[in-house]
Motif scaffolding. Structure first.
Motif, PDB file in Angstrom:
ATOM      1  N   ASP A 180       0.838  -1.200   0.000  1.00  0.00           N
ATOM      2  CA  ASP A 180       0.000   0.000   0.000  1.00  0.00           C
ATOM      3  C   ASP A 180       0.877   1.255   0.000  1.00  0.00           C
ATOM      4  O   ASP A 180       2.025   1.211   0.455  1.00  0.00           O
ATOM      5  CB  ASP A 180      -0.852  -0.026   1.277  1.00  0.00           C
ATOM      6  CG  ASP A 180      -2.095   0.842   1.184  1.00  0.00           C
ATOM      7  OD1 ASP A 180      -2.315   1.494   0.148  1.00  0.00           O
ATOM      8  OD2 ASP A 180      -2.857   0.864   2.173  1.00  0.00           O
ATOM      9  N   ASP A 181       0.333   2.373  -0.487  1.00  0.00           N
ATOM     10  CA  ASP A 181       1.021   3.670  -0.453  1.00  0.00           C
ATOM     11  C   ASP A 181       2.400   3.584  -1.087  1.00  0.00           C
ATOM     12  O   ASP A 181       3.348   4.249  -0.638  1.00  0.00           O
ATOM     13  CB  ASP A 181       1.179   4.188   0.987  1.00  0.00           C
ATOM     14  CG  ASP A 181      -0.145   4.276   1.728  1.00  0.00           C
ATOM     15  OD1 ASP A 181      -1.191   4.308   1.061  1.00  0.00           O
ATOM     16  OD2 ASP A 181      -0.129   4.300   2.970  1.00  0.00           O
ATOM     17  N   ASP A 203       0.806   5.216  -4.475  1.00  0.00           N
ATOM     18  CA  ASP A 203       0.215   6.159  -3.530  1.00  0.00           C
ATOM     19  C   ASP A 203      -0.526   7.292  -4.246  1.00  0.00           C
ATOM     20  O   ASP A 203      -0.108   7.775  -5.300  1.00  0.00           O
ATOM     21  CB  ASP A 203       1.282   6.756  -2.620  1.00  0.00           C
ATOM     22  CG  ASP A 203       0.656   7.565  -1.498  1.00  0.00           C
ATOM     23  OD1 ASP A 203       0.013   6.948  -0.631  1.00  0.00           O
ATOM     24  OD2 ASP A 203       0.778   8.809  -1.519  1.00  0.00           O
ATOM     25  N   GLU A 237      -4.087   4.444  -6.684  1.00  0.00           N
ATOM     26  CA  GLU A 237      -4.986   4.912  -5.637  1.00  0.00           C
ATOM     27  C   GLU A 237      -5.357   6.373  -5.882  1.00  0.00           C
ATOM     28  O   GLU A 237      -4.582   7.130  -6.453  1.00  0.00           O
ATOM     29  CB  GLU A 237      -4.294   4.893  -4.266  1.00  0.00           C
ATOM     30  CG  GLU A 237      -3.830   3.564  -3.777  1.00  0.00           C
ATOM     31  CD  GLU A 237      -3.451   3.660  -2.291  1.00  0.00           C
ATOM     32  OE1 GLU A 237      -4.329   3.364  -1.471  1.00  0.00           O
ATOM     33  OE2 GLU A 237      -2.315   4.047  -1.966  1.00  0.00           O
TER      34      GLU A 237
END
Ligand code: C2E
Ligand code: MG
Ligand code: MG
Ligand code: MG
Length: 292
Positions: A180-181, A203, A237
């Motif tokens: 993630d990110d 991200d 994202e």
């Protein structure tokens, strides 16, 4: 006189500091009871496959409905939960609730749908993690391959040796792992190669300025190329506009997530989206006009 003034300032300062500490302590006391009082709940945000324009995964995002303060964001209470260790029971509740919810959505539908759950560093370090994951899968009846666990670079890079062991354990259960990110932490490319995860989530900070920001565009392209070179899926994202989506599609990004495709929503809304999923026939006409 100056002394007096200083004293008053000190008093003012200390009283506002007291207030801050008080509210921190109160928040902590409240968080301890939040779980048992049923004040935590989950919203779910869809992750869309660019090629087929269908939902392939749904990310669980926790919220706290505080009796006096209203709805509190996870960016405010997850760090507190981490500090106090409360993240372990809270995280287990999130995992179990999300798996059960996913099982309900899946009922009578044979198209696979992943459920994604964020794991914090403390949870990742918890020696009971693999048992908790297995037990959540068993109790909900979710196939392991449909559980996606999101880890950050910070979590993974903390202790390389322990990380490898934990990742291996999770891999052997069969869960889908994503970072993630991605791009905001410190990733060693050397470890990235060995981590054996399934996907990178670029991200939001790199996507925000697209399509105008040429530096972020270059970074985004490079991450996508690297991910594909390593045979990883790549997710963007924070996609908020049609132009961003178009650009990401051009770059070959596999999946997208963001307000443009769906806000974090209660489970009923996701059920509606799933019911309206197009039946894919792979033809161009099925792809045309696929996005909102
Ligand atoms: P994350 O996992 O990177 O989740 C994405 C965050 O971006 C979410 O914020 C989501 O609501 C927000 N977001 C999604 N699309 C857009 C968009 O198009 N534009 C903008 N501006 N924002 C978008 P949220 O729900 O406030 O969660 C923040 C962070 O809190 C998460 O970041 C995650 O790190 C953490 N978190 C949330 N739920 C949990 C949980 O159950 N456990 C743990 N350990 N952490 C959680
Ligand atoms: Mg996440
Ligand atoms: Mg993220
Ligand atoms: Mg995050």
């Amino acid at each position: 006189h100056a002394k007096n003034c200083g004293k008053n300032n000190a008093k003012l300062y200390s009283s506002s500091l007291t207030m801050q500490i008080m509210s921190h302590v109160q928040l902590e006391v409240g968080l301890r009871k939040a779980l048992q009082n049923g004040e935590l709940y989950l919203l779910y945000q869809p992750q869309i496959d660019v090629g087929s324009a269908t939902i392939v995964s749904v990310e669980a995002l926790v919220r706290w409905r505080h009796p006096e303060r209203g709805i509190i964001s996870p960016t405010e209470f997850i760090p507190l939960a981490e500090e106090t260790g409360l993240i372990v029971p809270i995280g287990e509740w999130v995992l179990r609730t999300a798996c059960q919810q996913a099982r309900l959505w899946q009922h009578g539908d044979d198209r696979p749908l992943r459920i994604a759950v964020n794991l914090s560093a403390k949870q990742f370090k918890d020696e009971n993690l693999s048992q908790i994951v297995q037990s959540a899968l068993q109790d909900s009846g979710m196939p392991a391959g449909l559980l996606e666990l999101e880890l950050t670079e910070g979590t993974l890079m903390d202790d390389a040796r322990a990380t490898m062991q934990t990742l291996e354990r999770l891999r052997s259960i069969g869960v889908y792992l994503s970072i993630d990110d991605f791009g905001t932490g410190y990733s060693s490319m050397n470890y990235l190669k060995r981590f054996n995860v399934s996907a990178l989530k670029i991200d939001r900070s790199f996507i925000t300025g697209l399509p105008q920001d040429s530096e972020n565009a270059a970074i985004t392209r490079a991450i996508i190329a690297m991910a594909h070179g390593l045979k990883l899926n790549v997710v963007a994202e924070g996609v908020e506009t049609g132009e961003q989506l178009q650009m990401l599609e051009q770059y070959g990004c596999d999946m997208v997530q963001g307000y443009y495709l769906g806000h974090p929503s209660p489970p009923e809304n996701i059920a509606l989206m799933l019911a309206n999923r197009p039946v894919l026939d792979g033809s161009d006409s099925a792809r045309a006009g696929k996005f909102p």
